[in-house]
Design an enzyme around this catalytic site. Structure first.
Site, PDB file in Angstrom:
ATOM      1  N   GLU A  68       0.820  -1.218   0.000  1.00  0.00           N
ATOM      2  CA  GLU A  68       0.000   0.000   0.000  1.00  0.00           C
ATOM      3  C   GLU A  68       0.848   1.260   0.000  1.00  0.00           C
ATOM      4  OE1 GLU A  68      -0.699  -2.673   1.796  1.00  0.00           O
ATOM      5  OE2 GLU A  68      -2.656  -3.268   1.031  1.00  0.00           O
ATOM      6  N   HIS A 137     -11.797  -5.573   8.402  1.00  0.00           N
ATOM      7  CA  HIS A 137     -12.572  -5.373   7.174  1.00  0.00           C
ATOM      8  C   HIS A 137     -13.860  -4.620   7.489  1.00  0.00           C
ATOM      9  CE1 HIS A 137      -9.884  -8.616   5.947  1.00  0.00           C
ATOM     10  NE2 HIS A 137     -10.162  -8.352   4.695  1.00  0.00           N
TER      11      HIS A 137
END
Lengths: 337, 374
Positions: A68, A137
């Site tokens: 990322e 999540h």
């Protein structure tokens, strides 16, 4: 996949709206690149980028390593060299892995170069709870980025806004963190017809989702729907008429729409699904008390996630996240103050 | 100093195979003398700022590049004007030495002026960043210099992004990033070089191994014999240069640059050097304690100006009085004087400082400006 249009209807869901936005912007701006994990061959973990690599080529749509920080940093470098970039975080939870590149490299670039360098990068990803995603999540971590000057932060709640805000974000010229509510991606009940013609939804403009005269819910994302449901309960069971404002953009924030509403209702509850402490709900309350104290007939309240992670099992998750019952209770408190 | 090339799986054609000449052997006499002058420019910039700082005229922390000038000068000398660089804190002379071959006073060259750099150091509005971030945290989009932050190795992803955009556009520029050996332990170092290797992007990561990451020696930062050995993990070449020898730095970096420009992808060039002083000027006194004086003396024994001078004498490019004048080498910042430098070097710096002194401070309200593009 759900991106394919259903036969016999022109309604588009939230996911299709995002896919359309990216497709149309890719066609409109040949300098637009898409970077992310699994976004090319696969078309994205959720399918937001489905078909785009096929249509626009591997030189426009990049499958990135699980990195990322590099995804964001490469986006910054490409932007420095003339490109516009959409950088996908597969889940917005993973954005923490790219945090330094976002807040120190990307957010500050325009500032530290006295305006020489613009960084047109949209970092977007699926966010939010209510789906059993558990700790990593389910996050809404928007406060980190609202707290980092130089970033715009948006969070659409409808297909129309998802498409219009995405297009506006990609044309904005500033770095934008774009929160997509993954529980809304394929929610048929909010699918809607979208304009044939090109349109944008301006950053920094709130929408009134329900008009009311007795109290104001200020919210965004998935909680727009919880507030609308709570407003119906308040109206039917208690005769309380609530207004629901969907701020859509956190940075910049449309304060005027909030204060105008308070001029009518004089009572406010701010609802979001991030933890309470130092969250954006607190920021909205602070601005209201600083700028519109005279309009208030009751203390502004917040309904947020508890100051906990988001747990997995359904009862645990429901316990910590805002829900209709909690919102109704807060609405009654301010209405009866 | 080891100068061997630690090449790995994909080997560039060795330039030391006895057939092809080393890049530095193709330099003309004038170019060799220009390199020598650039070493003086870099050294004088540093020692002058150390003096100005001690006089209390500068704000913030000075990260001296003393004894590391061969890396600064030799690594960028052979670049094409449009190539990109991302210097870090100890590389300040690089800002005005980029594309200096097109003339230090050429307004159209792809480098910054000494006036801009001095205005930055003096915190003035004449700085290209209007003194918003400090010291080396400047750059120029138009001159192809990437702006760094304090997060080391943090510009390597941006370098890869710049290279990616160039590649898409069919532009064949190379991007040089600069990093200390300490920052090779950063996760982003791995992420960015890994990506650049996967996509074969022309990114050359120059590692200035000065043996100390602030107060921590290299053996506590990196487990491999050479930092360049990290290249093996990416299937890319890793070169090791004698960072005191401007010609060896030039050779190794040019090999990496041409490898990249030919489309073969990234590489790492480790330049072994030694940090003369503390991490920053605030650290000089402590550095004298945490580093063994013998190690310091040994590390500074091969002053890059002296090494270059010897080479130029051997080549017959410096003869007679010219070979022995302007002895700036092997002298600390407190010992060296203006007479130890060529007058045009002192004059160049004086012009930069004069501009800086006359440049106004930025207006206070600018502190609230340029958060967003309007």
């Amino acid at each position: 996949m759900a991106v394919a249009q259903q036969v016999g209807t022109v309604k588009k869901n939230y996911l299709q709206a995002l896919n359309e936005a990216l497709r149309e912007e890719m066609a409109r701006n040949e300098d637009l690149l898409l970077l992310g994990e699994d976004i090319g061959i696969l078309g994205g973990a959720f399918g937001v980028t489905e078909g785009l690599q096929e249509e626009f080529g591997g030189h426009r749509v990049y499958d990135m390593p699980i990195s990322e920080a590099a995804i964001v940093g490469v986006a910054v470098g490409a932007a420095l060299n003339g490109k516009t970039v959409m950088a996908e975080m597969q889940f917005i939870d993973f954005i923490s892995c790219g945090f330094d590149q976002i807040v120190n490299m990307m957010a500050t670039y325009h500032y530290r170069t006295a305006g020489e360098v613009n960084i047109p990068v949209v970092v977007r990803g699926p966010a939010g709870g209510y789906g059993g995603g558990a700790l990593y999540h389910s996050q809404m971590n928007e406060a980190w980025f609202c707290h980092s000057p130089g970033l715009k932060v948006v969070c659409p709640s409808t297909p129309y806004d998802a498409k219009g805000l995405m297009k506006a974000a990609l044309r904005d010229g500033n770095p934008v963190i774009f929160y997509e509510i993954k529980e809304l991606y394929r929610l048929n009940s909010i699918a809607e017809e979208l304009p044939e013609e090109d349109y944008t939804v301006p950053l920094g403009k709130a929408a009134i989702r329900r008009s009311g005269k007795d109290l104001t819910f200020v919210t965004y994302g998935n909680n727009v729907y919880h507030c609308l449901e709570a407003a119906e309960v308040l109206f039917k069971e208690h005769g309380i008429d609530a207004e629901v404002i969907d701020i859509r953009s956190l940075v910049p924030l449309d304060e005027e729409t909030i204060y105008t509403s308070l001029g009518k209702t004089n009572r406010v509850v701010v609802v979001n699904e991030a933890p309470m402490t130092c969250g954006f709900a607190g920021e909205i309350v602070a601005r209201i008390t600083n700028n519109a104290f005279d309009l208030l007939d009751a203390p502004p309240l917040r309904v947020t996630r508890l100051d906990t992670p988001v747990p997995w099992a359904k009862p645990l998750e429901s316990f910590v996240l805002p829900g209709v019952d909690k919102i109704v209770a807060a609405g009654l408190r301010v209405a009866r103050f | 100093m080891p100068t061997s090339s630690a090449q790995t799986s994909e080997k560039p054609k060795s330039s030391a195979n006895g057939v092809a000449k080393r890049p530095s052997e193709l330099l003309t006499k004038e170019q060799c003398l220009e390199l020598f002058q650039h070493l003086y420019l870099a050294r004088y910039f540093d020692v002058r700022l150390i003096k100005e700082k001690k006089r209390g005229r500068l704000r913030g922390t000075l990260y001296s590049s003393h004894n590391q000038e061969a890396v600064i000068v030799g690594s960028i000398y052979g670049l094409q004007p449009n190539d990109w660089i991302s210097p870090i804190h100890r590389d300040m002379p690089m800002f005005f030495l980029k594309d200096a071959r097109n003339g230090l006073r050429n307004p159209n060259r792809m480098g910054m002026t000494i006036e801009e750099i001095c205005a930055q150091v003096w915190c003035k509005a004449g700085s290209p960043g209007r003194a918003r971030d400090n010291w080396s945290h400047i750059g120029s989009q138009s001159k192809h210099i990437i702006h760094s932050t304090s997060m080391l190795a943090g510009t390597i992803p941006a370098a890869a992004g710049v290279a990616l955009a160039d590649k898409i556009n069919g532009v064949n520029n190379v991007v040089l990033t600069f990093n200390g050996e300490g920052s090779t332990a950063q996760g982003v170092f791995h992420e960015a070089i890994n990506f650049a290797a996967v996509r074969k992007l022309p990114v050359v990561t120059v590692v200035e191994n000065n043996m100390w990451a602030y107060g921590t020696p290299v053996e506590l930062e990196c487990p491999t014999e050479d930092v360049a050995d990290r290249a093996k993990g990416y299937g890319i070449p890793g070169f090791v240069a004698n960072g005191q020898d401007v010609f060896d730095v030039y050779d190794k970096v040019m090999e990496a640059v041409e490898w990249a420009r030919a489309g073969n992808g990234p590489s790492i060039v480790e330049c072994k050097t030694f940090r003369a002083y503390g991490h920053g000027d605030h650290d000089d006194d402590r550095a004298a304690k945490y580093r063994d004086p013998k190690e310091v003396a040994q590390g500074r024994a091969n002053d890059p100006i002296a090494v270059c001078r010897k080479r130029l004498i051997d080549l017959g490019y410096l003869t007679g009085d010219a070979a022995t004048q302007y002895v700036a080498e092997n002298k600390g910042a407190g010992e060296v004087t203006n007479e130890d430098f060529p007058p045009e070097v002192v004059e160049y710096m004086n012009e930069g400082i004069e501009f800086a002194m006359n440049s106004p401070l930025p207006e206070a309200e600018e502190g609230g400006m340029w958060v967003f593009k309007e």
